[in-house]
Write an enzyme that holds these catalytic residues in place. Structure first.
Site, PDB file in Angstrom:
ATOM      1  CG  ASN A 231       9.701 -25.340   9.647  1.00 44.61           C
ATOM      2  OD1 ASN A 231      10.047 -24.837  10.741  1.00 44.61           O
ATOM      3  ND2 ASN A 231       8.376 -25.814   9.674  1.00 44.61           N
TER       4      ASN A 231
ATOM      5  CG  ASP B  63       8.161 -29.569  -4.403  1.00 47.52           C
ATOM      6  OD1 ASP B  63       7.188 -29.338  -5.422  1.00 47.52           O
ATOM      7  OD2 ASP B  63       7.545 -30.060  -3.412  1.00 47.52           O
TER       8      ASP B  63
ATOM      9  CE  LYS C 272      17.931 -25.332  -9.657  1.00 49.96           C
ATOM     10  NZ  LYS C 272      18.078 -26.254 -10.263  1.00 49.96           N
TER      11      LYS C 272
ATOM     12  CG  ASP D 258      13.939 -23.013   3.728  1.00 49.48           C
ATOM     13  OD1 ASP D 258      14.962 -22.674   3.002  1.00 49.48           O
ATOM     14  OD2 ASP D 258      13.239 -24.023   3.746  1.00 49.48           O
TER      15      ASP D 258
END
Length: 275
Positions: A174, A57, A62, A131
């Protein structure tokens, strides 16, 4: 009348690893057999029709950063462990690419957020798919984050930090801080404190059309902002604005893949571990 060849850009750390060469060779072979072109780590993506992200991920994030506002669909091949964004297994490479070449797939549009410092984009890439986190720099003292939503005062967070998460990022930093899982395309953002120094402050979900303004105070007179993990030091007194970006990240998904089944498989959602 001839049809233009499709261009697939293959990018990611895995392109440089010996053990991944077999997968790259399989991709190149299949694309060439179908009259498409494979571009390995191209400098420019403007002529690219699809991007293949090879890695986990982090590599996918990127790749999304490189694509930016070009909105090129991204195919995430998972060479790592969890693979929430990069959800195509190496064993599924040929099947997935065949579906893409025959236009038998779905596109998910994922919200991107951007950071402004005193009204201007930051020097580094100001866009995040997951985020944007405001964090203290030192280990001793918390920071104070006065937070406004569309000009209305929300709360003054006394905490180690604050996470502004998209639905895509809701299952990342989160979630590890007690924030909720938010379904993609729900039109929401989540504000989650990191180690708040008050028991009556909890995460809050807001509309993704909102402007979030943060005024940060720190005893060290500076703090960190992490944009999808890319850290940048900020001086106290810098007013931060976080809002939805004017573009989305397009992710290629198999038609039979459903979000809740992914939660069950990747996060063991709802699993009963009792003996």
């Amino acid at each position: 009348m001839s049809t233009r060849r499709l261009n697939f850009a293959i990018i990611g750390n895995e392109c440089k690893r010996q053990e991944s060469q077999q997968y790259i060779e399989r991709i190149v072979k299949l694309l060439e057999e179908h009259g498409a072109t494979a571009l390995l780590e191209p400098d420019e993506l403007s002529e690219t029709d699809y991007v293949i992200s090879m890695g986990g991920d982090g590599t996918f994030l990127k790749a999304a950063g490189r694509v930016g506002n070009l909105e090129i669909p991204i195919i995430g091949i998972n060479m790592g462990r969890l693979g929430f964004l990069a959800d195509v297994l190496p064993s599924e490479i040929e099947y997935t690419l065949t579906k893409v070449l025959s236009h038998d797939y779905e596109i998910e549009n994922h919200t991107v957020i951007q950071l402004l410092a005193d009204g201007f984009p930051t020097q580094s890439n100001p866009y995040a798919l997951n985020d944007i986190a405001v964090l203290k720099r030192d280990s001793a003292s918390m920071i104070s984050i006065r937070t406004y939503i569309n000009g209305d005062f929300l709360v003054n967070y006394q905490a180690d930090g604050l996470i502004i998460s998209t639905p895509t990022g809701s299952t990342a930093y989160n979630l590890s801080n007690g924030g909720p899982i938010i379904v993609p395309q729900s039109g929401s953002l989540c504000i989650t404190p990191v180690a708040p120094h008050s028991l009556n402050i909890r995460p809050i979900v807001i509309n993704d059309t909102s402007d979030i303004v943060l005024d940060v105070e720190s005893r060290s007179h500076n703090y960190l902002v992490a944009i999808d993990g890319r850290s940048e030091k900020m001086a106290e007194g810098t007013r931060l604005t976080i809002r939805k970006a004017p573009y989305v990240v397009k992710i290629v998904k198999q038609k039979n893949l459903r979000y809740f089944s992914t939660l069950h498989e990747k996060l063991m959602w709802g699993a009963d571990t009792r003996q």
